[in-house]
Every structure is written in C-alpha cells, then in structure tokens.
Design a protein around this motif. Structure first.
Motif, PDB file in Angstrom:
ATOM      1  N   SER A  96       0.830  -1.194   0.000  1.00  0.00           N
ATOM      2  CA  SER A  96       0.000   0.000   0.000  1.00  0.00           C
ATOM      3  C   SER A  96       0.872   1.254   0.000  1.00  0.00           C
ATOM      4  N   ALA A  97       0.416   2.283  -0.705  1.00  0.00           N
ATOM      5  CA  ALA A  97       1.114   3.559  -0.716  1.00  0.00           C
ATOM      6  C   ALA A  97       0.685   4.451   0.441  1.00  0.00           C
ATOM      7  N   ALA A  98      -0.230   3.957   1.266  1.00  0.00           N
ATOM      8  CA  ALA A  98      -0.701   4.759   2.389  1.00  0.00           C
ATOM      9  C   ALA A  98       0.402   4.912   3.436  1.00  0.00           C
ATOM     10  N   PRO A  99       0.507   6.066   4.072  1.00  0.00           N
ATOM     11  CA  PRO A  99       1.536   6.261   5.095  1.00  0.00           C
ATOM     12  C   PRO A  99       1.286   5.378   6.313  1.00  0.00           C
ATOM     13  N   PHE A 100       2.354   4.966   6.972  1.00  0.00           N
ATOM     14  CA  PHE A 100       2.216   4.142   8.166  1.00  0.00           C
ATOM     15  C   PHE A 100       3.346   4.494   9.127  1.00  0.00           C
ATOM     16  N   THR A 101       3.139   4.183  10.402  1.00  0.00           N
ATOM     17  CA  THR A 101       4.167   4.431  11.416  1.00  0.00           C
ATOM     18  C   THR A 101       5.113   3.245  11.438  1.00  0.00           C
ATOM     19  N   PRO A 102       6.399   3.447  11.121  1.00  0.00           N
ATOM     20  CA  PRO A 102       7.325   2.307  11.068  1.00  0.00           C
ATOM     21  C   PRO A 102       7.570   1.709  12.445  1.00  0.00           C
ATOM     22  N   ARG A 103       7.457   0.396  12.523  1.00  0.00           N
ATOM     23  CA  ARG A 103       7.793  -0.358  13.732  1.00  0.00           C
ATOM     24  C   ARG A 103       8.737  -1.478  13.285  1.00  0.00           C
ATOM     25  N   ILE A 104      10.027  -1.260  13.465  1.00  0.00           N
ATOM     26  CA  ILE A 104      11.056  -2.102  12.859  1.00  0.00           C
ATOM     27  C   ILE A 104      11.749  -2.922  13.931  1.00  0.00           C
ATOM     28  N   LEU A 105      11.991  -4.184  13.616  1.00  0.00           N
ATOM     29  CA  LEU A 105      12.653  -5.105  14.540  1.00  0.00           C
ATOM     30  C   LEU A 105      13.889  -5.670  13.868  1.00  0.00           C
ATOM     31  N   PHE A 106      15.043  -5.593  14.580  1.00  0.00           N
ATOM     32  CA  PHE A 106      16.302  -6.132  14.070  1.00  0.00           C
ATOM     33  C   PHE A 106      16.699  -7.352  14.877  1.00  0.00           C
ATOM     34  N   PHE A 107      16.968  -8.466  14.179  1.00  0.00           N
ATOM     35  CA  PHE A 107      17.474  -9.689  14.794  1.00  0.00           C
ATOM     36  C   PHE A 107      18.878  -9.965  14.259  1.00  0.00           C
ATOM     37  N   GLY A 108      19.614 -10.743  15.007  1.00  0.00           N
ATOM     38  CA  GLY A 108      20.919 -11.181  14.515  1.00  0.00           C
ATOM     39  C   GLY A 108      21.835 -11.562  15.650  1.00  0.00           C
ATOM     40  N   PRO A 109      22.877 -12.321  15.363  1.00  0.00           N
ATOM     41  CA  PRO A 109      23.837 -12.718  16.405  1.00  0.00           C
ATOM     42  C   PRO A 109      24.663 -11.526  16.853  1.00  0.00           C
ATOM     43  N   PRO A 110      25.373 -11.645  17.990  1.00  0.00           N
ATOM     44  CA  PRO A 110      26.268 -10.568  18.432  1.00  0.00           C
ATOM     45  C   PRO A 110      27.305 -10.264  17.349  1.00  0.00           C
ATOM     46  N   GLY A 111      27.562  -8.969  17.138  1.00  0.00           N
ATOM     47  CA  GLY A 111      28.542  -8.582  16.139  1.00  0.00           C
ATOM     48  C   GLY A 111      28.005  -8.486  14.729  1.00  0.00           C
ATOM     49  N   SER A 112      26.711  -8.670  14.544  1.00  0.00           N
ATOM     50  CA  SER A 112      26.146  -8.629  13.193  1.00  0.00           C
ATOM     51  C   SER A 112      25.857  -7.206  12.732  1.00  0.00           C
ATOM     52  N   GLY A 113      25.967  -6.229  13.619  1.00  0.00           N
ATOM     53  CA  GLY A 113      25.773  -4.841  13.219  1.00  0.00           C
ATOM     54  C   GLY A 113      24.389  -4.300  13.460  1.00  0.00           C
ATOM     55  N   LYS A 114      23.635  -4.926  14.360  1.00  0.00           N
ATOM     56  CA  LYS A 114      22.259  -4.474  14.624  1.00  0.00           C
ATOM     57  C   LYS A 114      22.238  -3.042  15.147  1.00  0.00           C
ATOM     58  N   SER A 115      23.081  -2.751  16.126  1.00  0.00           N
ATOM     59  CA  SER A 115      23.061  -1.425  16.754  1.00  0.00           C
ATOM     60  C   SER A 115      23.447  -0.338  15.771  1.00  0.00           C
ATOM     61  N   LEU A 116      24.481  -0.606  14.965  1.00  0.00           N
ATOM     62  CA  LEU A 116      24.912   0.394  13.996  1.00  0.00           C
ATOM     63  C   LEU A 116      23.827   0.665  12.970  1.00  0.00           C
ATOM     64  N   GLN A 117      23.233  -0.395  12.414  1.00  0.00           N
ATOM     65  CA  GLN A 117      22.184  -0.213  11.416  1.00  0.00           C
ATOM     66  C   GLN A 117      20.951   0.464  12.020  1.00  0.00           C
ATOM     67  N   ALA A 118      20.634   0.126  13.263  1.00  0.00           N
ATOM     68  CA  ALA A 118      19.495   0.764  13.926  1.00  0.00           C
ATOM     69  C   ALA A 118      19.733   2.263  14.074  1.00  0.00           C
ATOM     70  N   ALA A 119      20.968   2.644  14.447  1.00  0.00           N
ATOM     71  CA  ALA A 119      21.289   4.063  14.588  1.00  0.00           C
ATOM     72  C   ALA A 119      21.193   4.788  13.246  1.00  0.00           C
ATOM     73  N   LEU A 120      21.656   4.149  12.188  1.00  0.00           N
ATOM     74  CA  LEU A 120      21.597   4.770  10.865  1.00  0.00           C
ATOM     75  C   LEU A 120      20.152   4.912  10.381  1.00  0.00           C
ATOM     76  N   ILE A 121      19.359   3.867  10.600  1.00  0.00           N
ATOM     77  CA  ILE A 121      17.940   3.925  10.210  1.00  0.00           C
ATOM     78  C   ILE A 121      17.211   5.013  10.986  1.00  0.00           C
ATOM     79  N   ALA A 122      17.462   5.083  12.295  1.00  0.00           N
ATOM     80  CA  ALA A 122      16.805   6.087  13.134  1.00  0.00           C
ATOM     81  C   ALA A 122      17.171   7.498  12.691  1.00  0.00           C
ATOM     82  N   GLN A 123      18.445   7.680  12.317  1.00  0.00           N
ATOM     83  CA  GLN A 123      18.893   9.000  11.903  1.00  0.00           C
ATOM     84  C   GLN A 123      18.292   9.383  10.544  1.00  0.00           C
ATOM     85  N   LYS A 124      18.233   8.443   9.615  1.00  0.00           N
ATOM     86  CA  LYS A 124      17.756   8.752   8.273  1.00  0.00           C
ATOM     87  C   LYS A 124      16.251   8.994   8.233  1.00  0.00           C
TER      88      LYS A 124
END
Length: 410
Positions: free
Chosen positions: A234-262
């Motif tokens: 759908s092209a309708a706007p929505f409130t993003p609710r994003i979940l990141f999974f992955g093992p330690p060291g996979s870069g979850k925190s870094l990607q989350a910070a970049l997504i939050a900033q962008k």
C-alpha cells in the motif's frame, strides 16, 4: 473499505462502514483469470477455487448454473446466436458477486472482463480484482490445443487428448467435445482477443502478471499461486515499527542508529534501555539494578514492562521505532505479541560464524558513552584522515563524532 466508500458515496458513511465490516472479508481472494482461447483459463480457475475454497464465476456458470434476474435474457441472446451485450454481462457479474458466498469466500472471475467496456462497467460497480492472471501462448499452439480439448459435462473440468487425459475410465466415457472447435472459429476468437488485449492490459497493469501457458500445467499453476498469494504494498503512510534480529557482532546497533537517523524514528536498544532505567533511578530501574550489578539476566517480565512503557511513549507512537536486542527467543517474542507491540518490518542479519568471531575479538567499548567500535577503526592513519590531526592523544581517544561513525572512511 475506503475504496468502497469512495465508489458508493453513501448518505450515511458510518453505517456503511459498519455494514462493510460485518459482511466483507478483505482477505478473501478477488482474482481474474484472463487469456486467449485454449490457454488454460478454466483449468487455472478451477484449481484456484479448490485451493482457496472460492467461487468460480464464468460464462457457463452465469448462464447455466445460476438463477439470476437477467439470466433468461442472456440465454435468449445465446439461443439466437447473438452477442450478449457488455452491460448485460456486467449486471450478471455484479449480481453474482454481491451474494454472500462470494463476499465471504472470495471469487475467481474466469474470462471476464473481455474488453475495455466491460472492465469500466465492473469498475463503476465497485468490482476491481486484487490480482489479474494473464495467460499467453503462441497462436499456433492455441489452435493445436483447441482440437484436442474435451469437456466433462458433470464437473465442467477441461481435459486434453494429448496433454491432460483423465485416468478414470468413467470420466473418459462421458467427455464431450466443446462447441466451436473448428480452426476457423478459434482463429476468429483469437483475432478478437488480440484486438481487446492491449486495452485490458492498460487498465489492470498494476495488478496484472503475464504467465506463459505453453509449459507443463504444474509449472503454470505454481507461478499463478505464487503471484496471487502476494499482497500489493500500500502507498498509504504508516508508522514504522522495525525489529532487528541477529547474532552478536552482526551490526544491529549500527544499522538501527543509521535507520533512526535517516528516517527520524526512535532508536531503542534493549540493553541500553535497562542501563538508562538504572541510571535514572526509576522504580523499574531499582528492580533491574541488582540483576545488572550481578551480571545475571533480567527477568522477562521486567524487561517487557520497561519496553512496553517506552514503546507507548508519545515519540514512539508518532514517529515510530526501531528495536534491537529484544526478543531473544520464542517466549519473549510471544510476550511482545501479547503486549500488542507488533512490528511491521522484521530484518534478520546473518553472517558466517568466522566473521562473528573476528568482529567480536576486535570490538572495543567506550566506557564513557558505552558505544562499541571495531579495533581497526583506531588506526592512527585512518584517524588522521578523519580529523586532520597528527596527535597521539587523538588517535588513542577519538572524538565522539569518530566513534559514532560520522565521517568514517568507506
């Protein structure tokens, strides 16, 4: 529901929407199966009806299996060998699809619409398919197929003397040749189809998929099923609710910070959230503090309370959020679901075990900010490139801008 509201423009919109919610099943299939003669429309439509338990609507069902208000009028045209008007077909389809079984179970429209006028009439009646399957094959193949087509008068199933002959002898005995099987008649129908096809394609191009029918039926059906099970974004706007999974060291925190900033969403790291609660001396923080001090895992109920409170904050509800570090297992995921904190985007970061061990062995933590950075990023030459300074103090203690990754050389 909004689509129906805009089409019908009722005097009482609230009552109309209430009735829509009581009657309509928005998950029910609404599929059109189109294609030239002998392309396999009937086989595909009947197979989809069995798979989805939906209602098949075709020329034969409307004229000979249904008792509708204008059925006799349509049959009269058929008996006089006259073409049934588009408006009459549209009225028959509208009446049939408005029945309760089609609303609840969904419908498979076989061979309709046949031209642009029929498509416009169906649209004006609020009938618009979610998926349109357009079968195609070379004309020579279709003409050859038509000669071997056989019809079961009891089940209306279509068979072929070469490609799809039934194994049951009783079925074989009752098969009959359909009408208008001469090469001249088939060529005439193909010519009419090719004349109308571009206009229909233009109307349904956003929900249409063309599938080559000149291949084994199993392959055709698998491609059709894969397409009709997709949901259009759908092209309708929505409130993003994003979940990141992955093992330690996979870069979850870094990607989350970049997504939050962008995208200007709230970055929530479960571990950091626990530390903040302890530092702020909140009631939950006091309960969490003994577990963190002793290095023991915090109970799920405390983590969930803290997380629910944060995700229900005004900034998370308005801007959306990206969450990492929770849930870590199935039980925590079920608890998050029961708390009605359902994400609409989930990403899993996967990488080889060797890469994980290499990343973790080179990880260093800033004791002031709590941020983690890979050891290789502390090299003096790299920091000189980033800061323009040749100071050993700068190399050993990089600025927060460097630690956060801003300006890092690719």
């Amino acid at each position: 529901m909004l689509e129906e509201l805009l089409i019908h423009k009722p005097d009482d919109p609230i009552e109309f929407m209430i009735n829509h919610l009581k009657q309509n099943n928005d998950d029910a299939p609404r599929i059109c199966v189109l294609g030239p003669p002998a392309s396999g429309k009937t086989t595909v439509a009947m197979w989809l009806c069995k798979h989805f338990n939906a209602i098949r609507v075709s020329h034969e069902t409307l004229l000979f299996k249904e008792v509708l208000m204008q059925t006799e009028e349509a049959k009269a045209y058929k008996e006089r060998n006259q073409k049934i008007p588009n408006a009459l077909w549209a009225n028959l389809i509208q009446e049939r699809l408005s029945n309760v079984d089609c609303i609840k179970q969904g419908w498979i429209l076989e061979g309709f619409p046949e031209n642009q006028e029929q498509a416009w009439m169906l649209q004006s009646s609020g009938i618009f398919p979610r998926h349109v399957v357009m079968l195609y094959a070379p004309d020579t193949v279709l003409i050859e197929r038509s000669g071997g087509k056989r019809l079961d008068p009891l089940t209306q199933e279509v068979f072929h003397t070469t490609f799809d002959w039934p194994s049951d002898p009783l079925v074989q005995q009752r098969l009959v040749e359909p009408e208008d099987l001469s090469e001249q008649e088939v060529s005439k129908k193909l010519l009419e189809y090719h004349r109308n096809f571009p206009e229909i394609f233009h109307i349904y191009q956003k929900v249409l998929k063309s599938i080559n029918a000149d291949q084994p039926s199993v392959d055709v059906l698998s491609q059709v099923l894969a397409f009709v099970q997709t949901r259009h974004r759908s092209a309708a706007p929505f409130t993003p609710r994003i979940l990141f999974f992955g093992p330690p060291g996979s870069g979850k925190s870094l990607q989350a910070a970049l997504i939050a900033q962008k995208y200007d969403v709230v970055n929530i790291c479960c571990g950091q959230l626990l530390k903040e609660a302890v530092a702020d001396n909140t009631k939950l923080g006091e309960l969490v503090k003994p577990y963190i001090d002793s290095g023991c895992p915090v109970p799920d109920n405390l983590v969930l309370k803290l997380l629910t409170e944060r995700l229900n904050a005004l900034d998370c509800l308005t801007n959306g959020w990206v969450l990492s570090g929770f849930p870590r297992d199935v039980k925590q995921g079920e608890q998050l679901q029961k708390a009605q904190m359902n994400p609409n985007r989930v990403f899993f970061f996967n990488l080889p075990y060797e890469s994980i061990m290499e990343r973790l062995s080179q990880r260093r933590t800033d004791p002031v900010t709590g941020e983690s950075i890979k050891e290789g990023h502390f090299k003096v030459n790299a920091l000189q490139d980033l800061t323009g300074k040749d100071d050993m103090t700068t190399a050993l203690f990089p600025s927060p801008a460097v630690l956060s990754g801003r300006g890092r050389r690719k």
